[in-house]
Design a protein around this motif. Structure first.
Motif, PDB file in Angstrom:
ATOM      1  N   ALA A   1      44.497  62.155  68.641  1.00  0.00           N
ATOM      2  CA  ALA A   1      45.340  62.034  67.459  1.00  0.00           C
ATOM      3  C   ALA A   1      44.569  62.554  66.247  1.00  0.00           C
ATOM      4  N   ASP A   2      45.239  63.256  65.386  1.00  0.00           N
ATOM      5  CA  ASP A   2      44.631  63.754  64.159  1.00  0.00           C
ATOM      6  C   ASP A   2      45.240  62.983  62.993  1.00  0.00           C
ATOM      7  N   LEU A   3      44.497  61.956  62.553  1.00  0.00           N
ATOM      8  CA  LEU A   3      44.937  61.122  61.443  1.00  0.00           C
ATOM      9  C   LEU A   3      43.991  61.252  60.258  1.00  0.00           C
ATOM     10  N   GLY A   4      43.270  62.358  60.215  1.00  0.00           N
ATOM     11  CA  GLY A   4      42.327  62.594  59.128  1.00  0.00           C
ATOM     12  C   GLY A   4      43.011  62.507  57.779  1.00  0.00           C
ATOM     13  N   GLY A   5      42.462  61.690  56.893  1.00  0.00           N
ATOM     14  CA  GLY A   5      42.981  61.538  55.542  1.00  0.00           C
ATOM     15  C   GLY A   5      44.246  60.702  55.434  1.00  0.00           C
ATOM     16  N   ALA A   6      44.741  60.182  56.539  1.00  0.00           N
ATOM     17  CA  ALA A   6      45.996  59.414  56.522  1.00  0.00           C
ATOM     18  C   ALA A   6      45.818  58.069  55.823  1.00  0.00           C
ATOM     19  N   TYR A   7      46.895  57.600  55.198  1.00  0.00           N
ATOM     20  CA  TYR A   7      46.897  56.261  54.619  1.00  0.00           C
ATOM     21  C   TYR A   7      47.396  55.299  55.692  1.00  0.00           C
ATOM     22  N   LEU A   8      46.498  54.416  56.144  1.00  0.00           N
ATOM     23  CA  LEU A   8      46.823  53.438  57.179  1.00  0.00           C
ATOM     24  C   LEU A   8      46.446  52.034  56.711  1.00  0.00           C
ATOM     25  N   GLY A   9      46.373  51.853  55.394  1.00  0.00           N
ATOM     26  CA  GLY A   9      46.045  50.540  54.848  1.00  0.00           C
ATOM     27  C   GLY A   9      47.059  49.508  55.319  1.00  0.00           C
ATOM     28  N   ASP A  10      46.567  48.345  55.694  1.00  0.00           N
ATOM     29  CA  ASP A  10      47.389  47.235  56.175  1.00  0.00           C
ATOM     30  C   ASP A  10      48.095  47.521  57.500  1.00  0.00           C
ATOM     31  N   ALA A  11      47.809  48.647  58.142  1.00  0.00           N
ATOM     32  CA  ALA A  11      48.475  48.981  59.410  1.00  0.00           C
ATOM     33  C   ALA A  11      48.039  48.017  60.507  1.00  0.00           C
ATOM     34  N   ASP A  12      48.948  47.707  61.408  1.00  0.00           N
ATOM     35  CA  ASP A  12      48.648  46.865  62.561  1.00  0.00           C
ATOM     36  C   ASP A  12      48.374  47.788  63.745  1.00  0.00           C
ATOM     37  N   LEU A  13      47.086  48.023  63.991  1.00  0.00           N
ATOM     38  CA  LEU A  13      46.664  48.912  65.064  1.00  0.00           C
ATOM     39  C   LEU A  13      45.928  48.133  66.156  1.00  0.00           C
ATOM     40  N   ARG A  14      46.263  46.858  66.285  1.00  0.00           N
ATOM     41  CA  ARG A  14      45.635  46.021  67.309  1.00  0.00           C
ATOM     42  C   ARG A  14      45.791  46.670  68.685  1.00  0.00           C
ATOM     43  N   GLY A  15      44.668  46.778  69.377  1.00  0.00           N
ATOM     44  CA  GLY A  15      44.679  47.280  70.743  1.00  0.00           C
ATOM     45  C   GLY A  15      45.016  48.753  70.884  1.00  0.00           C
ATOM     46  N   ALA A  16      45.112  49.489  69.787  1.00  0.00           N
ATOM     47  CA  ALA A  16      45.478  50.911  69.852  1.00  0.00           C
ATOM     48  C   ALA A  16      44.405  51.720  70.562  1.00  0.00           C
ATOM     49  N   ASP A  17      44.826  52.719  71.329  1.00  0.00           N
ATOM     50  CA  ASP A  17      43.911  53.636  71.989  1.00  0.00           C
ATOM     51  C   ASP A  17      43.703  54.827  71.058  1.00  0.00           C
ATOM     52  N   LEU A  18      42.604  54.787  70.314  1.00  0.00           N
ATOM     53  CA  LEU A  18      42.278  55.839  69.359  1.00  0.00           C
ATOM     54  C   LEU A  18      40.991  56.554  69.760  1.00  0.00           C
ATOM     55  N   ARG A  19      40.688  56.541  71.056  1.00  0.00           N
ATOM     56  CA  ARG A  19      39.483  57.216  71.546  1.00  0.00           C
ATOM     57  C   ARG A  19      39.510  58.685  71.152  1.00  0.00           C
ATOM     58  N   GLY A  20      38.420  59.125  70.540  1.00  0.00           N
ATOM     59  CA  GLY A  20      38.278  60.519  70.155  1.00  0.00           C
ATOM     60  C   GLY A  20      39.173  60.974  69.009  1.00  0.00           C
ATOM     61  N   ALA A  21      39.891  60.062  68.392  1.00  0.00           N
ATOM     62  CA  ALA A  21      40.804  60.430  67.303  1.00  0.00           C
ATOM     63  C   ALA A  21      40.046  60.877  66.064  1.00  0.00           C
ATOM     64  N   ASN A  22      40.660  61.743  65.299  1.00  0.00           N
ATOM     65  CA  ASN A  22      40.122  62.129  63.996  1.00  0.00           C
ATOM     66  C   ASN A  22      40.709  61.177  62.960  1.00  0.00           C
ATOM     67  N   LEU A  23      39.878  60.271  62.458  1.00  0.00           N
ATOM     68  CA  LEU A  23      40.254  59.348  61.397  1.00  0.00           C
ATOM     69  C   LEU A  23      39.386  59.584  60.166  1.00  0.00           C
ATOM     70  N   GLY A  24      38.767  60.774  60.113  1.00  0.00           N
ATOM     71  CA  GLY A  24      37.904  61.110  58.991  1.00  0.00           C
ATOM     72  C   GLY A  24      38.648  61.007  57.673  1.00  0.00           C
ATOM     73  N   ASP A  25      38.030  60.322  56.725  1.00  0.00           N
ATOM     74  CA  ASP A  25      38.569  60.128  55.378  1.00  0.00           C
ATOM     75  C   ASP A  25      39.887  59.350  55.346  1.00  0.00           C
TER      76      ASP A  25
END
Length: 150
Positions: free
Chosen positions: A1-25
């Protein structure tokens, strides 16, 4: 997943599979990442302030520029990191998440069945505390400020 720069404040990502994801910035302030798999993810520059990382896997994740997380290496073969949560310095080593003082007491206790084998874990805790002191200013201010004040 490419979520670089995304606004995910307050997001409920419990148990999410984000292996190798781009969450930069990405802005993950106050996000619930409890139990999420962030192994090998790029979190460079992400804002993790007050994110819930309890039970999260950060093994191999890139944490460069993340002010509120300190990578503690792999003591005794377990990934270790420290982070701020509600003004407390939390440590996660393997599957254990504890406040830093509770962790030190747990891994150094004479009741711990593998206490002698946990010297690497204790050294990692020392390292993470030392890095927090070196970062000084903002990290320590956040560590000592009541929730909502920093």
């Amino acid at each position: 997943a490419d979520l670089g720069g995304a606004y995910l404040g307050d997001a409920d990502l419990r148990g999410a599979d984000l292996r190798g994801a781009n969450l930069g910035d990405a802005d993950l302030r106050d996000a619930n990442l409890g139990g999420a798999d962030l192994g090998d993810a790029d979190l460079g520059g992400a804002n993790l302030r007050d994110a819930n990382l309890r039970g999260a896997n950060l093994g191999g994740a890139y944490l460069g520029g993340v002010a509120d997380v300190i990578a503690g290496g792999q003591p005794n073969g377990w990934w270790a990191f420290a982070y701020l949560r509600e003004g407390k310095m939390m440590v996660r080593v393997g599957c254990q998440t504890k406040e830093i003082g509770e962790g030190r007491a747990y891994w150094s206790s004479s009741d711990h069945p593998s206490r002698e084998e946990r010297r690497e874990v204790l050294a990692s805790l020392d390292y993470m505390e030392a890095v927090a002191r070196l970062r000084g200013g903002e990290f320590l201010r956040r560590l000592s400020a009541p929730k909502g004040v920093a």
